[in-house]
Enzyme design. Sequence first.
Site, short mmCIF file in Angstrom:
data_model
loop_
_atom_site.label_atom_id
_atom_site.label_comp_id
_atom_site.label_asym_id
_atom_site.label_seq_id
_atom_site.Cartn_x
_atom_site.Cartn_y
_atom_site.Cartn_z
N CYS A 111 0.82 -1.21 0.00
CA CYS A 111 0.00 0.00 0.00
C CYS A 111 0.85 1.25 0.00
O CYS A 111 0.34 2.34 -0.21
CB CYS A 111 -0.92 0.02 1.22
SG CYS A 111 -0.06 0.24 2.78
N PHE A 251 -8.18 19.26 -3.90
CA PHE A 251 -9.40 19.69 -4.60
C PHE A 251 -9.05 20.67 -5.72
O PHE A 251 -9.74 21.68 -5.91
CB PHE A 251 -10.39 20.32 -3.62
CG PHE A 251 -11.03 19.34 -2.69
CD1 PHE A 251 -11.74 18.25 -3.17
CD2 PHE A 251 -10.91 19.50 -1.32
CE1 PHE A 251 -12.34 17.35 -2.31
CE2 PHE A 251 -11.50 18.59 -0.45
CZ PHE A 251 -12.22 17.51 -0.94
N VAL A 252 -7.98 20.37 -6.44
CA VAL A 252 -7.54 21.23 -7.54
C VAL A 252 -8.30 20.82 -8.79
O VAL A 252 -7.94 19.88 -9.48
CB VAL A 252 -6.02 21.13 -7.75
CG1 VAL A 252 -5.56 22.09 -8.84
CG2 VAL A 252 -5.28 21.42 -6.45
N ARG A 253 -9.37 21.53 -9.05
CA ARG A 253 -10.25 21.20 -10.17
C ARG A 253 -11.09 22.42 -10.53
O ARG A 253 -11.35 23.27 -9.68
CB ARG A 253 -11.16 20.02 -9.83
CG ARG A 253 -12.04 20.26 -8.62
CD ARG A 253 -12.89 19.07 -8.24
NE ARG A 253 -12.13 18.01 -7.63
CZ ARG A 253 -12.70 17.03 -6.91
NH1 ARG A 253 -14.00 16.99 -6.76
NH2 ARG A 253 -11.95 16.09 -6.38
N GLN A 254 -11.47 22.51 -11.78
CA GLN A 254 -12.33 23.58 -12.28
C GLN A 254 -11.81 24.96 -11.87
O GLN A 254 -12.58 25.84 -11.46
CB GLN A 254 -13.77 23.37 -11.77
CG GLN A 254 -14.39 22.06 -12.26
CD GLN A 254 -15.75 21.80 -11.68
OE1 GLN A 254 -16.11 22.32 -10.61
NE2 GLN A 254 -16.54 20.99 -12.37
N GLY A 255 -10.50 25.11 -11.98
CA GLY A 255 -9.91 26.42 -11.70
C GLY A 255 -9.87 26.81 -10.24
O GLY A 255 -9.67 27.99 -9.92
N ARG A 256 -10.01 25.84 -9.36
CA ARG A 256 -9.99 26.13 -7.92
C ARG A 256 -8.87 25.34 -7.25
O ARG A 256 -8.53 24.23 -7.66
CB ARG A 256 -11.33 25.78 -7.27
CG ARG A 256 -12.50 26.61 -7.78
CD ARG A 256 -13.78 26.24 -7.08
NE ARG A 256 -14.91 27.02 -7.56
CZ ARG A 256 -16.16 26.87 -7.13
NH1 ARG A 256 -16.44 25.96 -6.21
NH2 ARG A 256 -17.12 27.63 -7.62
#
Length: 273
Positions: A111, A251-256
């Site tokens: 793991c 949470f690096v997504r949709q420009g955030r």
Amino acid sequence: MPGAPANACLTVPAQRLGTGGRSAVHDALAAEEPLELRLHTPADPLPLAVLMRTPGHDRELIGGWLLSEGLLPAELSLSPDDENPNVWHLHTPEWERLAAGARLGVSSSACGVCGTGSIERLAVRAGPLPVSGPPLPWPLLAGLPQQLQAAQPLFRDTGGVHAAGLFTAAGELLAAFEDVGRHNATDKVLGWALRQRLDRSALVLCVSSRAGFEIVQKAVMAGVPVVVAVGAASSLAVDTAQAFGLTLCAFVRQGRVTVYSGAERLELPDALP
């Protein structure tokens, strides 16, 4: 740029169910097989690790795993088994140190977490990450997952693998690797950087998964100061990042971008009133 190996994907018959009914299909799946690393001692070979991985780029996977587990010897020889492609052999004058690590369970888990287990034990093997270079614009980090996704051919075929990529401070993708395990993908790209003799202190690690402890642990051990994750961060990952001064963005997504640690490395927007 390393591509997906031919044996990383296989096709199996299946049934697809939906509101329109049932159909027979041949579905592409990401391959998953064990890799056994055998450490050669004066007596007998010692199983050092069994890593569940997507076949291909095994040398990079092993190098990155040794590096991130703190087991990398100064001198070593790696070779695949003549008969079994899932077995690799490691020869090193430091076999006693590596064998001791194996007996302590450092290498027993597939793991990527066991063998480190806590911030305190990690601190014995790694120090704080220095802050150097100009601040990174946060919009640059926000665009890294999209670049990484474009370098995921196996994911496009299967939807069943994670990816890890290394970027320069200017946002240039240097290399990306895929695997069924996010920790394996991370080890592969770190092993690639090791073989290329890159200055890892100037790089950014981006992963297509959540930022768990094992991802942050591997970055700390490899000396990579910035981690960008598409998914969530765990509490232990955040605690570890803060303890070692690593910049952790999740949470690096949709420009955030959500920054949990190491904001001093970033060029931040103005605060809201």
